[in-house]
Every structure is written in structure tokens, then in C-alpha cells.
Design a protein around this motif. Structure first.
Motif, PDB file in Angstrom:
ATOM      1  N   ASN A  57       4.362   1.395  -6.880  1.00 62.20           N
ATOM      2  CA  ASN A  57       3.288   1.822  -7.778  1.00 62.20           C
ATOM      3  C   ASN A  57       2.304   0.848  -8.067  1.00 62.20           C
ATOM      4  OD1 ASN A  57       4.536   4.318  -7.991  1.00 62.20           O
ATOM      5  ND2 ASN A  57       5.113   4.129 -10.051  1.00 62.20           N
ATOM      6  N   SER A  58       2.604  -0.332  -7.615  1.00 63.13           N
ATOM      7  CA  SER A  58       1.307  -1.480  -7.870  1.00 63.13           C
ATOM      8  C   SER A  58       1.146  -1.735  -9.408  1.00 63.13           C
ATOM      9  CB  SER A  58      -0.048  -1.204  -6.995  1.00 63.13           C
ATOM     10  OG  SER A  58       0.278  -1.351  -5.622  1.00 63.13           O
ATOM     11  N   GLU A  59       2.155  -1.796 -10.179  1.00 62.54           N
ATOM     12  CA  GLU A  59       2.013  -1.914 -11.676  1.00 62.54           C
ATOM     13  C   GLU A  59       2.642  -3.131 -12.077  1.00 62.54           C
ATOM     14  OE1 GLU A  59       2.839   2.821 -12.851  1.00 62.54           O
ATOM     15  OE2 GLU A  59       4.572   1.303 -12.691  1.00 62.54           O
ATOM     16  N   LEU A  60       2.161  -3.819 -13.069  1.00 61.70           N
ATOM     17  CA  LEU A  60       2.778  -5.029 -13.652  1.00 61.70           C
ATOM     18  C   LEU A  60       3.031  -6.018 -12.627  1.00 61.70           C
ATOM     19  CD1 LEU A  60       5.810  -3.316 -15.402  1.00 61.70           C
ATOM     20  CD2 LEU A  60       3.638  -3.813 -16.292  1.00 61.70           C
ATOM     21  N   TYR A  61       1.884  -6.092 -11.698  1.00 64.42           N
ATOM     22  CA  TYR A  61       1.724  -7.273 -10.664  1.00 64.42           C
ATOM     23  C   TYR A  61       1.430  -8.711 -11.518  1.00 64.42           C
ATOM     24  CZ  TYR A  61      -2.826  -5.686 -11.609  1.00 64.42           C
ATOM     25  OH  TYR A  61      -4.284  -5.226 -12.388  1.00 64.42           O
ATOM     26  N   SER A 104       3.799 -14.101  -1.445  1.00 66.82           N
ATOM     27  CA  SER A 104       2.684 -13.464  -2.218  1.00 66.82           C
ATOM     28  C   SER A 104       2.556 -11.981  -1.600  1.00 66.82           C
ATOM     29  CB  SER A 104       1.384 -14.200  -2.170  1.00 66.82           C
ATOM     30  OG  SER A 104       0.645 -14.200  -1.061  1.00 66.82           O
ATOM     31  N   VAL A 105       2.085 -10.940  -2.529  1.00 62.84           N
ATOM     32  CA  VAL A 105       1.694  -9.680  -2.080  1.00 62.84           C
ATOM     33  C   VAL A 105       0.437  -9.420  -2.496  1.00 62.84           C
ATOM     34  CG1 VAL A 105       2.413  -7.321  -2.749  1.00 62.84           C
ATOM     35  CG2 VAL A 105       3.993  -9.170  -2.719  1.00 62.84           C
ATOM     36  N   ASN A 129       0.818  -1.250  -0.020  1.00 63.59           N
ATOM     37  CA  ASN A 129       0.020  -0.137   0.121  1.00 63.59           C
ATOM     38  C   ASN A 129       0.756   1.245   0.108  1.00 63.59           C
ATOM     39  OD1 ASN A 129      -2.570   1.307  -0.064  1.00 63.59           O
ATOM     40  ND2 ASN A 129      -2.572   1.402   2.304  1.00 63.59           N
ATOM     41  N   PHE A 130       2.013   1.201  -0.764  1.00 64.48           N
ATOM     42  CA  PHE A 130       2.850   2.384  -0.891  1.00 64.48           C
ATOM     43  C   PHE A 130       2.424   3.596  -1.552  1.00 64.48           C
ATOM     44  CE2 PHE A 130       6.206  -1.261  -0.709  1.00 64.48           C
ATOM     45  CZ  PHE A 130       6.699  -1.036   0.505  1.00 64.48           C
ATOM     46  N   PHE A 176      -1.596  -6.297  -3.433  1.00 60.68           N
ATOM     47  CA  PHE A 176      -1.728  -4.944  -3.790  1.00 60.68           C
ATOM     48  C   PHE A 176      -3.151  -4.252  -3.629  1.00 60.68           C
ATOM     49  CE2 PHE A 176       1.535  -7.260  -6.350  1.00 60.68           C
ATOM     50  CZ  PHE A 176       2.462  -6.490  -6.231  1.00 60.68           C
ATOM     51  N   LEU A 177      -3.296  -3.346  -2.486  1.00 57.96           N
ATOM     52  CA  LEU A 177      -4.429  -2.877  -2.108  1.00 57.96           C
ATOM     53  C   LEU A 177      -5.142  -2.048  -3.228  1.00 57.96           C
ATOM     54  CD1 LEU A 177      -3.930  -2.361   1.659  1.00 57.96           C
ATOM     55  CD2 LEU A 177      -4.996  -4.304   0.472  1.00 57.96           C
ATOM     56  N   LYS A 178      -4.228  -1.253  -4.059  1.00 59.18           N
ATOM     57  CA  LYS A 178      -4.678  -0.420  -5.002  1.00 59.18           C
ATOM     58  C   LYS A 178      -5.295  -1.275  -6.228  1.00 59.18           C
ATOM     59  CE  LYS A 178      -1.513   3.259  -3.752  1.00 59.18           C
ATOM     60  NZ  LYS A 178      -0.094   3.002  -3.182  1.00 59.18           N
ATOM     61  N   VAL A 179      -4.863  -2.687  -6.239  1.00 59.31           N
ATOM     62  CA  VAL A 179      -5.302  -3.226  -7.477  1.00 59.31           C
ATOM     63  C   VAL A 179      -6.588  -4.098  -7.158  1.00 59.31           C
ATOM     64  CG1 VAL A 179      -4.712  -4.972  -9.244  1.00 59.31           C
ATOM     65  CG2 VAL A 179      -3.237  -3.418  -8.278  1.00 59.31           C
ATOM     66  N   ASP A 180      -6.640  -4.888  -6.039  1.00 62.27           N
ATOM     67  CA  ASP A 180      -7.522  -5.775  -5.334  1.00 62.27           C
ATOM     68  C   ASP A 180      -7.317  -6.547  -4.209  1.00 62.27           C
ATOM     69  OD1 ASP A 180      -5.963  -7.860  -6.429  1.00 62.27           O
ATOM     70  OD2 ASP A 180      -6.620  -8.220  -8.283  1.00 62.27           O
ATOM     71  N   ASN A 181      -7.857  -7.289  -3.894  1.00 52.90           N
ATOM     72  CA  ASN A 181      -7.850  -8.026  -2.483  1.00 52.90           C
ATOM     73  C   ASN A 181      -7.202  -9.472  -2.740  1.00 52.90           C
ATOM     74  OD1 ASN A 181      -7.796  -7.306   0.162  1.00 52.90           O
ATOM     75  ND2 ASN A 181      -9.916  -8.361   0.397  1.00 52.90           N
ATOM     76  N   LEU A 182      -6.542  -9.727  -3.896  1.00 53.21           N
ATOM     77  CA  LEU A 182      -5.923 -11.023  -4.092  1.00 53.21           C
ATOM     78  C   LEU A 182      -4.496 -11.157  -3.821  1.00 53.21           C
ATOM     79  CD1 LEU A 182      -7.553 -11.569  -7.507  1.00 53.21           C
ATOM     80  CD2 LEU A 182      -8.591 -12.050  -5.384  1.00 53.21           C
ATOM     81  N   ASN A 183      -4.093 -12.359  -3.576  1.00 54.46           N
ATOM     82  CA  ASN A 183      -2.710 -12.461  -3.186  1.00 54.46           C
ATOM     83  C   ASN A 183      -2.058 -12.874  -4.691  1.00 54.46           C
ATOM     84  OD1 ASN A 183      -3.215 -12.404  -0.591  1.00 54.46           O
ATOM     85  ND2 ASN A 183      -2.889 -14.514  -0.093  1.00 54.46           N
ATOM     86  N   ARG A 184      -1.048 -12.272  -5.124  1.00 51.84           N
ATOM     87  CA  ARG A 184      -0.294 -12.261  -6.218  1.00 51.84           C
ATOM     88  C   ARG A 184       1.247 -12.437  -6.172  1.00 51.84           C
ATOM     89  NH1 ARG A 184      -3.499 -10.618 -10.258  1.00 51.84           N
ATOM     90  NH2 ARG A 184      -5.582  -9.854 -10.004  1.00 51.84           N
ATOM     91  N   HIS A 185       1.862 -12.856  -7.268  1.00 58.21           N
ATOM     92  CA  HIS A 185       3.174 -12.895  -7.529  1.00 58.21           C
ATOM     93  C   HIS A 185       3.868 -11.570  -7.359  1.00 58.21           C
ATOM     94  CE1 HIS A 185       4.022 -17.287  -8.061  1.00 58.21           C
ATOM     95  NE2 HIS A 185       2.945 -17.564  -8.630  1.00 58.21           N
ATOM     96  N   PRO A 186       4.752 -11.167  -6.820  1.00 61.31           N
ATOM     97  CA  PRO A 186       5.483  -9.851  -6.989  1.00 61.31           C
ATOM     98  C   PRO A 186       6.187  -9.975  -8.123  1.00 61.31           C
ATOM     99  CG  PRO A 186       6.586 -11.186  -5.130  1.00 61.31           C
ATOM    100  CD  PRO A 186       5.287 -12.107  -5.698  1.00 61.31           C
TER     101      PRO A 186
END
Length: 184
Positions: A142-146, A155-156, A5-6, A158-168
Motif C-alpha cells: 500500500n506504500s504506507e509507513l515507508y 532502496s524502493v 507501484n502495487f 514508492f510511486l504513490k508517494v514521491d519520486n525518491l529512493n527510500r528504505h523499505p
């Protein structure tokens, strides 16, 4: 799991926002410049010429990156809003466009100075992992290219994207395209 959540703004001076992504460009260029001058360029005449070459690189990088973004990613929008092409502070740079811009600006510089194009492009290629590393770290901030959804321990979310755990994926690219490629 890590929660991302940077704030994309690193700091603010009066009303001017300085973003992490712009800092990655600035420090990537500075560190690449130092690396070339200290470790790669052995001839003092080439070293002085490289000082002038940096200006061409910066122009090629910024113009190519922006024009590439406009053409490759959203040309219909920018044809309807052409003034926004100039608004680079709103984001939008293309790696592919930057590479094309760097090649073109390098060709212009070398033709003007009667120098070997491949010598200067080799310097760019050898120092570019520094900028790639910093750019991908900024993509992470910036929560881009996740990456894709996953349940791995690192996993990460990205609160600015969705509420899913994703590969960084940005961090994978920073390590492999940045650090590992630089070491090689």
C-alpha cells in the motif's frame, strides 16, 4: 532499486474490492488460530474454549483498531464527520488501538468464562508475529509507513508517494517484528 507501484486491491468480486490489507487480517487470524490449536494449546478443554475466544479477538481487534485510529490520528476530522467512523473500508486501523481492544475483549472473555487472562494473552503474544508480518507486507504493497530517503542498493521508489529512493522500512519490520520475533 525496486519500483513499488502495487495496486492495494488484491482482487474484485463484482463491485466489492478485496484489499491486501484485509487479506492480511484474515490470514493472520487464520494462521494464528491454526498455530495456537496445533502447537500451543495442549488441553482439549482449552482448545474448545479457544474456538469461542477467537470471536472476542476479532471484535476487539477491529473495534480497537478503528477506535484507536480515530482517536490517535484524526479525532478532529471524525468529530466533524462521525458517520465516517463506521467506514472501515476507507482505511484507518491503529496497531495500538488493536492491542488495547484485544486486551479489553480478552479480559471480558476471561471474566465471563472464569479463565486466566494471562493464558489467553500469552497465546495472542506468541501468535501475533504472524499477523504483524502479514500486516507489514500489506503496508509495503500500500506504500504506507515507508522509510527515509536513501541510496542503498535495495532502496524502493514508492510511486504513490514521491519520486525518491527510500528504505523499505515495512520489509525491515516484517522481517524483525514478524519473522525473527516469531522464531524467537
Amino acid at each position: 532499486m525496486f519500483i513499488n507501484n502495487f495496486d492495494p486491491v488484491a482482487f474484485q468480486v463484482f463491485s466489492i474490492e478485496i484489499r491486501w490489507y484485509s487479506l492480511s487480517y484474515i490470514f493472520g487470524l487464520i494462521f494464528g488460530w491454526i498455530y495456537c490449536q496445533r502447537f500451543l494449546i495442549k488441553d482439549s478443554s482449552k482448545s474448545k474454549l479457544f474456538e469461542n475466544y477467537i470471536t472476542y479477538l476479532i471484535i476487539g481487534l477491529i473495534l480497537g483498531g478503528r477506535i484507536g485510529y480515530v482517536i490517535f490520528y484524526n479525532i478532529s476530522y471524525y468529530l466533524e464527520n462521525p458517520i465516517e467512523i463506521l467506514m472501515i473500508w476507507n482505511g484507518g486501523m491503529s496497531f495500538h488501538g488493536a492491542v488495547i481492544g484485544i486486551i479489553i475483549s480478552s479480559a471480558i472473555f476471561c471474566k465471563k468464562n472464569k479463565e486466566d487472562l494471562f493464558y489467553f494473552l500469552d497465546l495472542v503474544a506468541l501468535s501475533s508475529p504472524i499477523g504483524i508480518f502479514l500486516g507489514r507486507i500489506s503496508n509495503f504493497i500500500n506504500s504506507e509507513l515507508y522509510g527515509r530517503e536513501t541510496n542503498i542498493a535495495w532502496s524502493v521508489k514508492f510511486l504513490k508517494v514521491d519520486n525518491l529512493n527510500r528504505h523499505p522500512s515495512q520489509l525491515y519490520e516484517a522481517l524483525f517484528e514478524g519473522l525473527l520475533l516469531f522464531i524467537i
